[in-house]
Design an enzyme around this catalytic site. Structure first.
Site, mmCIF file in Angstrom:
data_model
loop_
_atom_site.group_PDB
_atom_site.id
_atom_site.type_symbol
_atom_site.label_atom_id
_atom_site.label_comp_id
_atom_site.label_asym_id
_atom_site.label_seq_id
_atom_site.Cartn_x
_atom_site.Cartn_y
_atom_site.Cartn_z
ATOM 1 N N TYR A 1 0.823 -1.219 0.000
ATOM 2 C CA TYR A 1 0.000 0.000 0.000
ATOM 3 C C TYR A 1 0.862 1.277 0.000
ATOM 4 O O TYR A 1 0.889 2.028 -0.982
ATOM 5 C CB TYR A 1 -0.942 -0.060 1.208
ATOM 6 C CG TYR A 1 -1.708 1.189 1.537
ATOM 7 C CD1 TYR A 1 -2.336 1.935 0.549
ATOM 8 C CD2 TYR A 1 -1.813 1.611 2.862
ATOM 9 C CE1 TYR A 1 -3.057 3.076 0.875
ATOM 10 C CE2 TYR A 1 -2.538 2.735 3.193
ATOM 11 C CZ TYR A 1 -3.160 3.477 2.201
ATOM 12 O OH TYR A 1 -3.868 4.594 2.534
ATOM 13 N N VAL A 2 1.602 1.511 1.077
ATOM 14 C CA VAL A 2 2.376 2.754 1.163
ATOM 15 C C VAL A 2 3.527 2.729 0.162
ATOM 16 O O VAL A 2 3.803 3.727 -0.522
ATOM 17 C CB VAL A 2 2.900 2.972 2.600
ATOM 18 C CG1 VAL A 2 3.724 4.243 2.670
ATOM 19 C CG2 VAL A 2 1.751 3.041 3.593
ATOM 20 N N ASP B 1 9.890 -6.842 -4.353
ATOM 21 C CA ASP B 1 8.773 -7.259 -3.492
ATOM 22 C C ASP B 1 8.559 -8.754 -3.730
ATOM 23 O O ASP B 1 8.579 -9.205 -4.883
ATOM 24 C CB ASP B 1 7.504 -6.470 -3.874
ATOM 25 C CG ASP B 1 6.433 -6.536 -2.788
ATOM 26 O OD1 ASP B 1 6.036 -5.461 -2.307
ATOM 27 O OD2 ASP B 1 5.988 -7.646 -2.442
ATOM 28 N N ALA C 1 9.283 -2.911 2.931
ATOM 29 C CA ALA C 1 8.913 -4.324 3.092
ATOM 30 C C ALA C 1 8.934 -4.706 4.570
ATOM 31 O O ALA C 1 9.952 -4.540 5.246
ATOM 32 C CB ALA C 1 9.893 -5.199 2.308
ATOM 33 N N TYR D 1 5.331 -5.987 16.849
ATOM 34 C CA TYR D 1 5.455 -5.161 15.633
ATOM 35 C C TYR D 1 6.222 -3.876 15.954
ATOM 36 O O TYR D 1 7.242 -3.565 15.322
ATOM 37 C CB TYR D 1 4.058 -4.857 15.082
ATOM 38 C CG TYR D 1 4.054 -3.792 14.024
ATOM 39 C CD1 TYR D 1 4.704 -3.997 12.808
ATOM 40 C CD2 TYR D 1 3.417 -2.566 14.247
ATOM 41 C CE1 TYR D 1 4.720 -2.998 11.840
ATOM 42 C CE2 TYR D 1 3.423 -1.585 13.278
ATOM 43 C CZ TYR D 1 4.077 -1.799 12.085
ATOM 44 O OH TYR D 1 4.089 -0.815 11.134
ATOM 45 N N ASN E 1 -1.834 6.941 11.559
ATOM 46 C CA ASN E 1 -2.776 6.056 10.840
ATOM 47 C C ASN E 1 -2.887 6.450 9.375
ATOM 48 O O ASN E 1 -3.565 7.421 9.045
ATOM 49 C CB ASN E 1 -4.133 6.088 11.543
ATOM 50 C CG ASN E 1 -4.077 5.364 12.871
ATOM 51 O OD1 ASN E 1 -3.337 5.753 13.767
ATOM 52 N ND2 ASN E 1 -4.828 4.299 12.995
ATOM 53 N N HIS F 1 -7.698 -2.579 9.353
ATOM 54 C CA HIS F 1 -7.743 -1.129 9.563
ATOM 55 C C HIS F 1 -9.155 -0.568 9.439
ATOM 56 O O HIS F 1 -9.955 -1.033 8.623
ATOM 57 C CB HIS F 1 -6.785 -0.427 8.597
ATOM 58 C CG HIS F 1 -5.360 -0.702 8.947
ATOM 59 N ND1 HIS F 1 -4.448 -1.157 8.035
ATOM 60 C CD2 HIS F 1 -4.709 -0.627 10.128
ATOM 61 C CE1 HIS F 1 -3.282 -1.330 8.648
ATOM 62 N NE2 HIS F 1 -3.415 -1.025 9.919
ATOM 63 N N ARG G 1 -7.640 8.573 16.833
ATOM 64 C CA ARG G 1 -6.440 8.330 16.030
ATOM 65 C C ARG G 1 -6.188 9.501 15.095
ATOM 66 O O ARG G 1 -7.115 10.208 14.700
ATOM 67 C CB ARG G 1 -6.616 7.055 15.176
ATOM 68 C CG ARG G 1 -6.692 5.762 15.977
ATOM 69 C CD ARG G 1 -5.339 5.403 16.589
ATOM 70 N NE ARG G 1 -5.386 4.163 17.352
ATOM 71 C CZ ARG G 1 -5.728 4.073 18.638
ATOM 72 N NH1 ARG G 1 -6.070 5.155 19.325
ATOM 73 N NH2 ARG G 1 -5.725 2.906 19.252
HETATM 74 N N1 UDP Z 1 -11.230 -0.206 15.194
HETATM 75 C C1 UDP Z 1 -12.547 -0.589 15.454
HETATM 76 N N2 UDP Z 1 -13.071 -1.605 14.699
HETATM 77 C C2 UDP Z 1 -12.367 -2.251 13.731
HETATM 78 C C3 UDP Z 1 -11.039 -1.835 13.461
HETATM 79 C C4 UDP Z 1 -10.499 -0.799 14.224
HETATM 80 O O1 UDP Z 1 -13.200 -0.040 16.332
HETATM 81 O O2 UDP Z 1 -12.902 -3.175 13.112
HETATM 82 C C5 UDP Z 1 -10.639 0.898 15.984
HETATM 83 C C6 UDP Z 1 -9.386 0.501 16.764
HETATM 84 O O3 UDP Z 1 -9.732 0.003 18.026
HETATM 85 C C7 UDP Z 1 -8.647 1.820 16.834
HETATM 86 C C8 UDP Z 1 -9.036 2.556 15.550
HETATM 87 O O4 UDP Z 1 -10.221 1.896 15.092
HETATM 88 O O5 UDP Z 1 -9.108 2.595 17.921
HETATM 89 C C9 UDP Z 1 -7.996 2.467 14.461
HETATM 90 O O6 UDP Z 1 -7.612 1.102 14.325
HETATM 91 P P1 UDP Z 1 -6.705 0.597 13.116
HETATM 92 O O7 UDP Z 1 -6.592 -0.908 13.242
HETATM 93 O O8 UDP Z 1 -7.240 1.135 11.832
HETATM 94 O O9 UDP Z 1 -5.303 1.285 13.353
HETATM 95 P P2 UDP Z 1 -4.322 1.282 14.631
HETATM 96 O O10 UDP Z 1 -4.609 2.569 15.354
HETATM 97 O O11 UDP Z 1 -4.604 0.068 15.448
HETATM 98 O O12 UDP Z 1 -2.963 1.279 14.014
#
Ligand code: UDP
Length: 319
Positions: A11-12, A31, A72, A139, A168, A185, A217
């Site tokens: 993606y990025v 890749d 990667a 991670y 994000n 996400h 976020r």
């Molecule tokens: N989130 C949610 N439902 C989902 C996926 C994510 O409520 O199905 C929430 C998650 O708890 C966080 C925000 O959305 O508060 C962003 O999550 P994401 O996984 O997109 O990115 P992260 O902040 O974890 O890198």
């Protein structure tokens, strides 16, 4: 510049590779397609389908490359908690081998995809680069370990290195967007509800210490992120490892993101509140003052509807 882009089918990485090609750079993408898509590699880039470690020495060995952009990586937080060995091997060991190939070939520049996950649960927001780094999952820990290795290489071997700590990332550019086999996400998941690919979005926790009880976020458009990579290449100095946080400096709650998806798509989205997801901090908001001041970076997409709008156009084009 002649540039090697690892993970340029992801993606990025693919958006950055596309922007580099647009700006007239000579781009080689490597890749292994373990998570990327061959059709995301921009026309105009040379594509080598391989494990980067297997080919890095051969590719870089003639000394003709001006830089490496290293995207990667394995990047699923949940998987990293359950199978950390995949992350220590796949992220750290492989990157150490890439760093050796870079050193031996005398490649002068490196830009590395680091992450807000290196900070863990923040003590205060917005998060600056001198905040404590206490990752709460493998991670983030592996990305932080790589950042430390890069600092040592820059100091000892004169590499001009930059780590960009993304918050994000969202949105799409030039037909390139989020297409993960395992999607975790928020924005792509909510938009899949809008297209009918999913029945509902689960909201992870409604009792967080935030105005509406859901997590906040900092969403940054992937095209703005690409600009930061270009600026990092241009401004890096030999022997220095610079680290920059990249976000918009504004937090949006899960409910605000869902509302934005409804506004942009014109479709009502079913949402259900469930338990908190383990490891989620309540609030993650970047201070990007350092990138703005030192790199001259200026994000162009600062409203949530602009970011979601581009993600929606991409999702709709593929559904
Ligand atoms: N989130 C949610 N439902 C989902 C996926 C994510 O409520 O199905 C929430 C998650 O708890 C966080 C925000 O959305 O508060 C962003 O999550 P994401 O996984 O997109 O990115 P992260 O902040 O974890 O890198």
């Amino acid at each position: 510049m002649k540039l090697l882009v690892t993970g340029g089918a992801g993606y990025v990485g693919s958006v950055c590779a596309a922007v580099l090609v647009e700006q007239g750079h000579e781009v080689v993408v490597v890749d292994d397609l373990s998570t990327g898509n061959a059709d995301a590699v921009p026309a105009g880039a040379q594509f080598v389908q391989a494990d980067m470690v297997a080919v890095a020495s051969d590719l870089l060995g003639d000394g003709s490359f001006d830089g490496v952009l290293h995207f990667a990586a394995k990047s699923l937080v949940g998987e990293s908690v359950e199978a950390p060995e995949r992350y220590w091997n796949g992220n750290v060991i492989k990157t150490l081998q890439l760093l050796e190939a870079i050193r031996l070939a005398g490649v002068p520049r490196l830009v590395f995809s680091s992450t807000a996950a290196t900070y863990g649960e923040p003590e205060s927001v917005p998060i600056t680069e001198d905040a404590p780094t206490k990752p709460t999952n493998a991670y983030g820990a592996t990305k932080l370990a790589i950042d430390h290795a890069i600092t040592s290489y820059a100091t000892a071997h004169g590499l001009a290195a930059t780590s960009l700590r993304y918050f994000n990332v969202a949105g799409a550019y030039a037909g390139l967007g989020e297409r993960h086999a395992t999607e975790t996400h928020l924005i792509p998941l909510v938009l899949q509800v809008a297209t009918g690919q999913r029945p509902e979005i689960l909201v992870f926790g409604n009792d967080w210490p935030t105005p509406d009880g859901t997590c906040l976020r900092d969403y940054i458009h992937v095209r703005d992120l690409a600009d930061a990579h270009l600026l990092a290449l241009q401004t890096a100095q030999p022997g220095e490892h610079r680290i920059y946080n990249l976000g918009n400096g504004t937090g949006f709650s899960v409910r605000e993101v869902i509302a934005s998806c409804e506004r942009v798509s014109g479709i009502s989205i079913a949402a259900r509140d469930v338990e908190r997801r383990a490891g989620d901090p309540a609030v993650l908001i970047a201070s990007s003052e350092k990138a703005i001041t030192e790199l001259g970076w200026k994000p162009q997409h600062t409203t949530i509807d602009e970011i979601v709008g581009d993600a929606w156009e991409f999702t709709r084009s593929r559904s």
